[in-house]
Design an enzyme around this catalytic site. Structure first.
Site, short mmCIF file in Angstrom:
data_model
loop_
_atom_site.label_atom_id
_atom_site.label_comp_id
_atom_site.label_asym_id
_atom_site.label_seq_id
_atom_site.Cartn_x
_atom_site.Cartn_y
_atom_site.Cartn_z
N ASN A 13 0.91 -1.20 -0.05
CA ASN A 13 0.03 0.17 0.05
C ASN A 13 0.93 1.09 -0.08
OD1 ASN A 13 -1.94 1.82 0.48
ND2 ASN A 13 -2.06 1.67 2.64
N LYS A 15 0.26 4.20 -0.32
CA LYS A 15 -0.41 5.35 0.32
C LYS A 15 0.04 6.82 -0.72
CE LYS A 15 0.72 3.73 4.64
NZ LYS A 15 0.26 3.65 6.06
N HIS A 99 -9.52 1.36 4.47
CA HIS A 99 -7.97 1.64 5.17
C HIS A 99 -8.40 2.60 6.44
CE1 HIS A 99 -3.96 2.78 6.09
NE2 HIS A 99 -3.67 1.45 5.51
N GLU A 101 -6.69 4.84 7.69
CA GLU A 101 -6.39 6.31 7.27
C GLU A 101 -7.75 6.90 6.54
OE1 GLU A 101 -2.59 5.53 5.27
OE2 GLU A 101 -1.68 5.11 7.36
N GLU A 171 -5.97 -5.01 10.26
CA GLU A 171 -4.50 -4.06 10.48
C GLU A 171 -5.17 -3.39 11.96
OE1 GLU A 171 -2.47 -2.81 6.67
OE2 GLU A 171 -4.16 -1.37 7.11
N GLY A 177 2.01 2.23 10.68
CA GLY A 177 3.06 3.17 10.30
C GLY A 177 3.62 3.93 11.84
N SER A 217 3.24 -2.34 10.47
CA SER A 217 4.38 -2.35 10.78
C SER A 217 5.22 -3.64 10.22
CB SER A 217 4.82 -1.91 11.89
OG SER A 217 4.43 -0.46 12.09
C1 PEP Z 1 -0.92 -0.03 5.80
O1 PEP Z 1 -0.56 1.13 5.27
O2 PEP Z 1 -1.69 -0.72 5.48
C2 PEP Z 1 0.24 -0.37 6.65
C3 PEP Z 1 0.17 -1.57 7.39
O3 PEP Z 1 1.21 0.51 7.03
P1 PEP Z 1 2.76 0.18 7.68
O4 PEP Z 1 3.14 -1.16 7.03
O5 PEP Z 1 3.57 1.16 7.05
O6 PEP Z 1 2.36 0.03 9.14
#
Ligand code: PEP
Length: 257
Positions: A13, A15, A99, A101, A171, A177, A217
């Protein structure tokens, strides 16, 4: 649980990162690194502006392209939005929906996630639907309630046939992040709970066929342990998907997972 019943899926992803030349460069770097990972579905979900470039650059390779959002109406007065047909016409195969975000900054709700999921499926796009609890909700010990509610609402009215075409990304919001990864046992526990919830809503065979990813992460160092868990079928990767070598290590961890 038999992991061989479903395909491992590793999706990046990106972003709001990468201009078109940068996207081309990153995908050109990723392609040869993951070319041998035939048993894993490798996806890059990229900003709308990069989709056409990404589809062209990855043509003939085993890297599939996804978008990061989709609107639920087919067309009309929705300034700034992109429809599912616009995505499929470009050759896009997947789309991230709900997501955290988008839920946090753009007013996404389970109702709009549900509408987007159905619109994507109707157009032939495979949705990657994100669910996950806030840190506060985990501390209050309501993770399972939160996840069950999201699964029920986000897939309300979605048939068993269609949910098998969908991917669910667990998630935990506190792990995205932040550099804080859920432990492999925490990830397994919630992914297994998601599967049990699907079995109740549909049936066990349907639940066993749905790919469930962990995201938050995930990186080159922790992917192998997370992906070794029986209900963790893949990963949705943010930061580490922007580094070709790290992304490739995660893809290969899924080959062995
Ligand atoms: C994501 O954006 O779905 C995500 C898991 O980000 P990160 O791996 O940076 O935590």
């Amino acid at each position: 649980m038999n992991k061989s019943l479903r395909k491992a899926i590793i999706a990046g992803n990106w972003k709001m990162n990468k201009t078109r030349p940068e996207a081309k460069e990153l995908l050109e770097a990723i392609k040869p690194l993951v070319a041998d990972a035939k048993d894993v579905e490798v996806i890059a979900c990229v900003p709308f502006t990069n989709l056409e470039t990404a589809v062209n650059v990855t043509a003939g390779s085993n890297v599939k392209i996804g978008a990061e959002n989709v609107h639920f109406e087919k067309s009309g007065a929705f300034t700034g939005e992109i429809s599912a047909d616009m995505l499929t016409e470009l050759g896009v195969e997947y789309v991230v929906i709900g997501h955290s975000e988008r839920r946090q900054y753009f007013g996404e709700t389970d109702e709009t996630v549900n509408k987007r999921t159905k619109a994507a499926l109707a157009a032939g796009l495979k949705p990657i639907v994100c669910v996950g609890e806030l840190l506060w909700e985990r501390e209050c010990d309501i993770t399972e309630e939160v996840i069950a509610r999201q699964i029920k609402l986000d897939f309300f009215g979605v048939s068993a046939e269609d949910i098998k075409k969908s991917v669910i990304a667990y998630e935990p919001v506190w792990a995205i992040g932040t550099g804080k990864t859920a432990t492999a046992d925490q990830a397994q526990e919630v992914c297994a709970f998601i599967r049990a919830t699907l079995a109740k809503l549909y049936d066990q065979a349907t639940a066993d066929a749905v790919t469930i990813q962990y995201g938050g992460s995930m990186n080159a160092g922790n992917a192998a342990e997370l992906l070794s868990k029986p209900d963790v079928d893949g990963g949705l990767i943010g930061g580490a998907s922007l580094k070709a070598n790290d992304f490739s290590v995660i893809v290969h961890a899924a080959v062995n997972g």
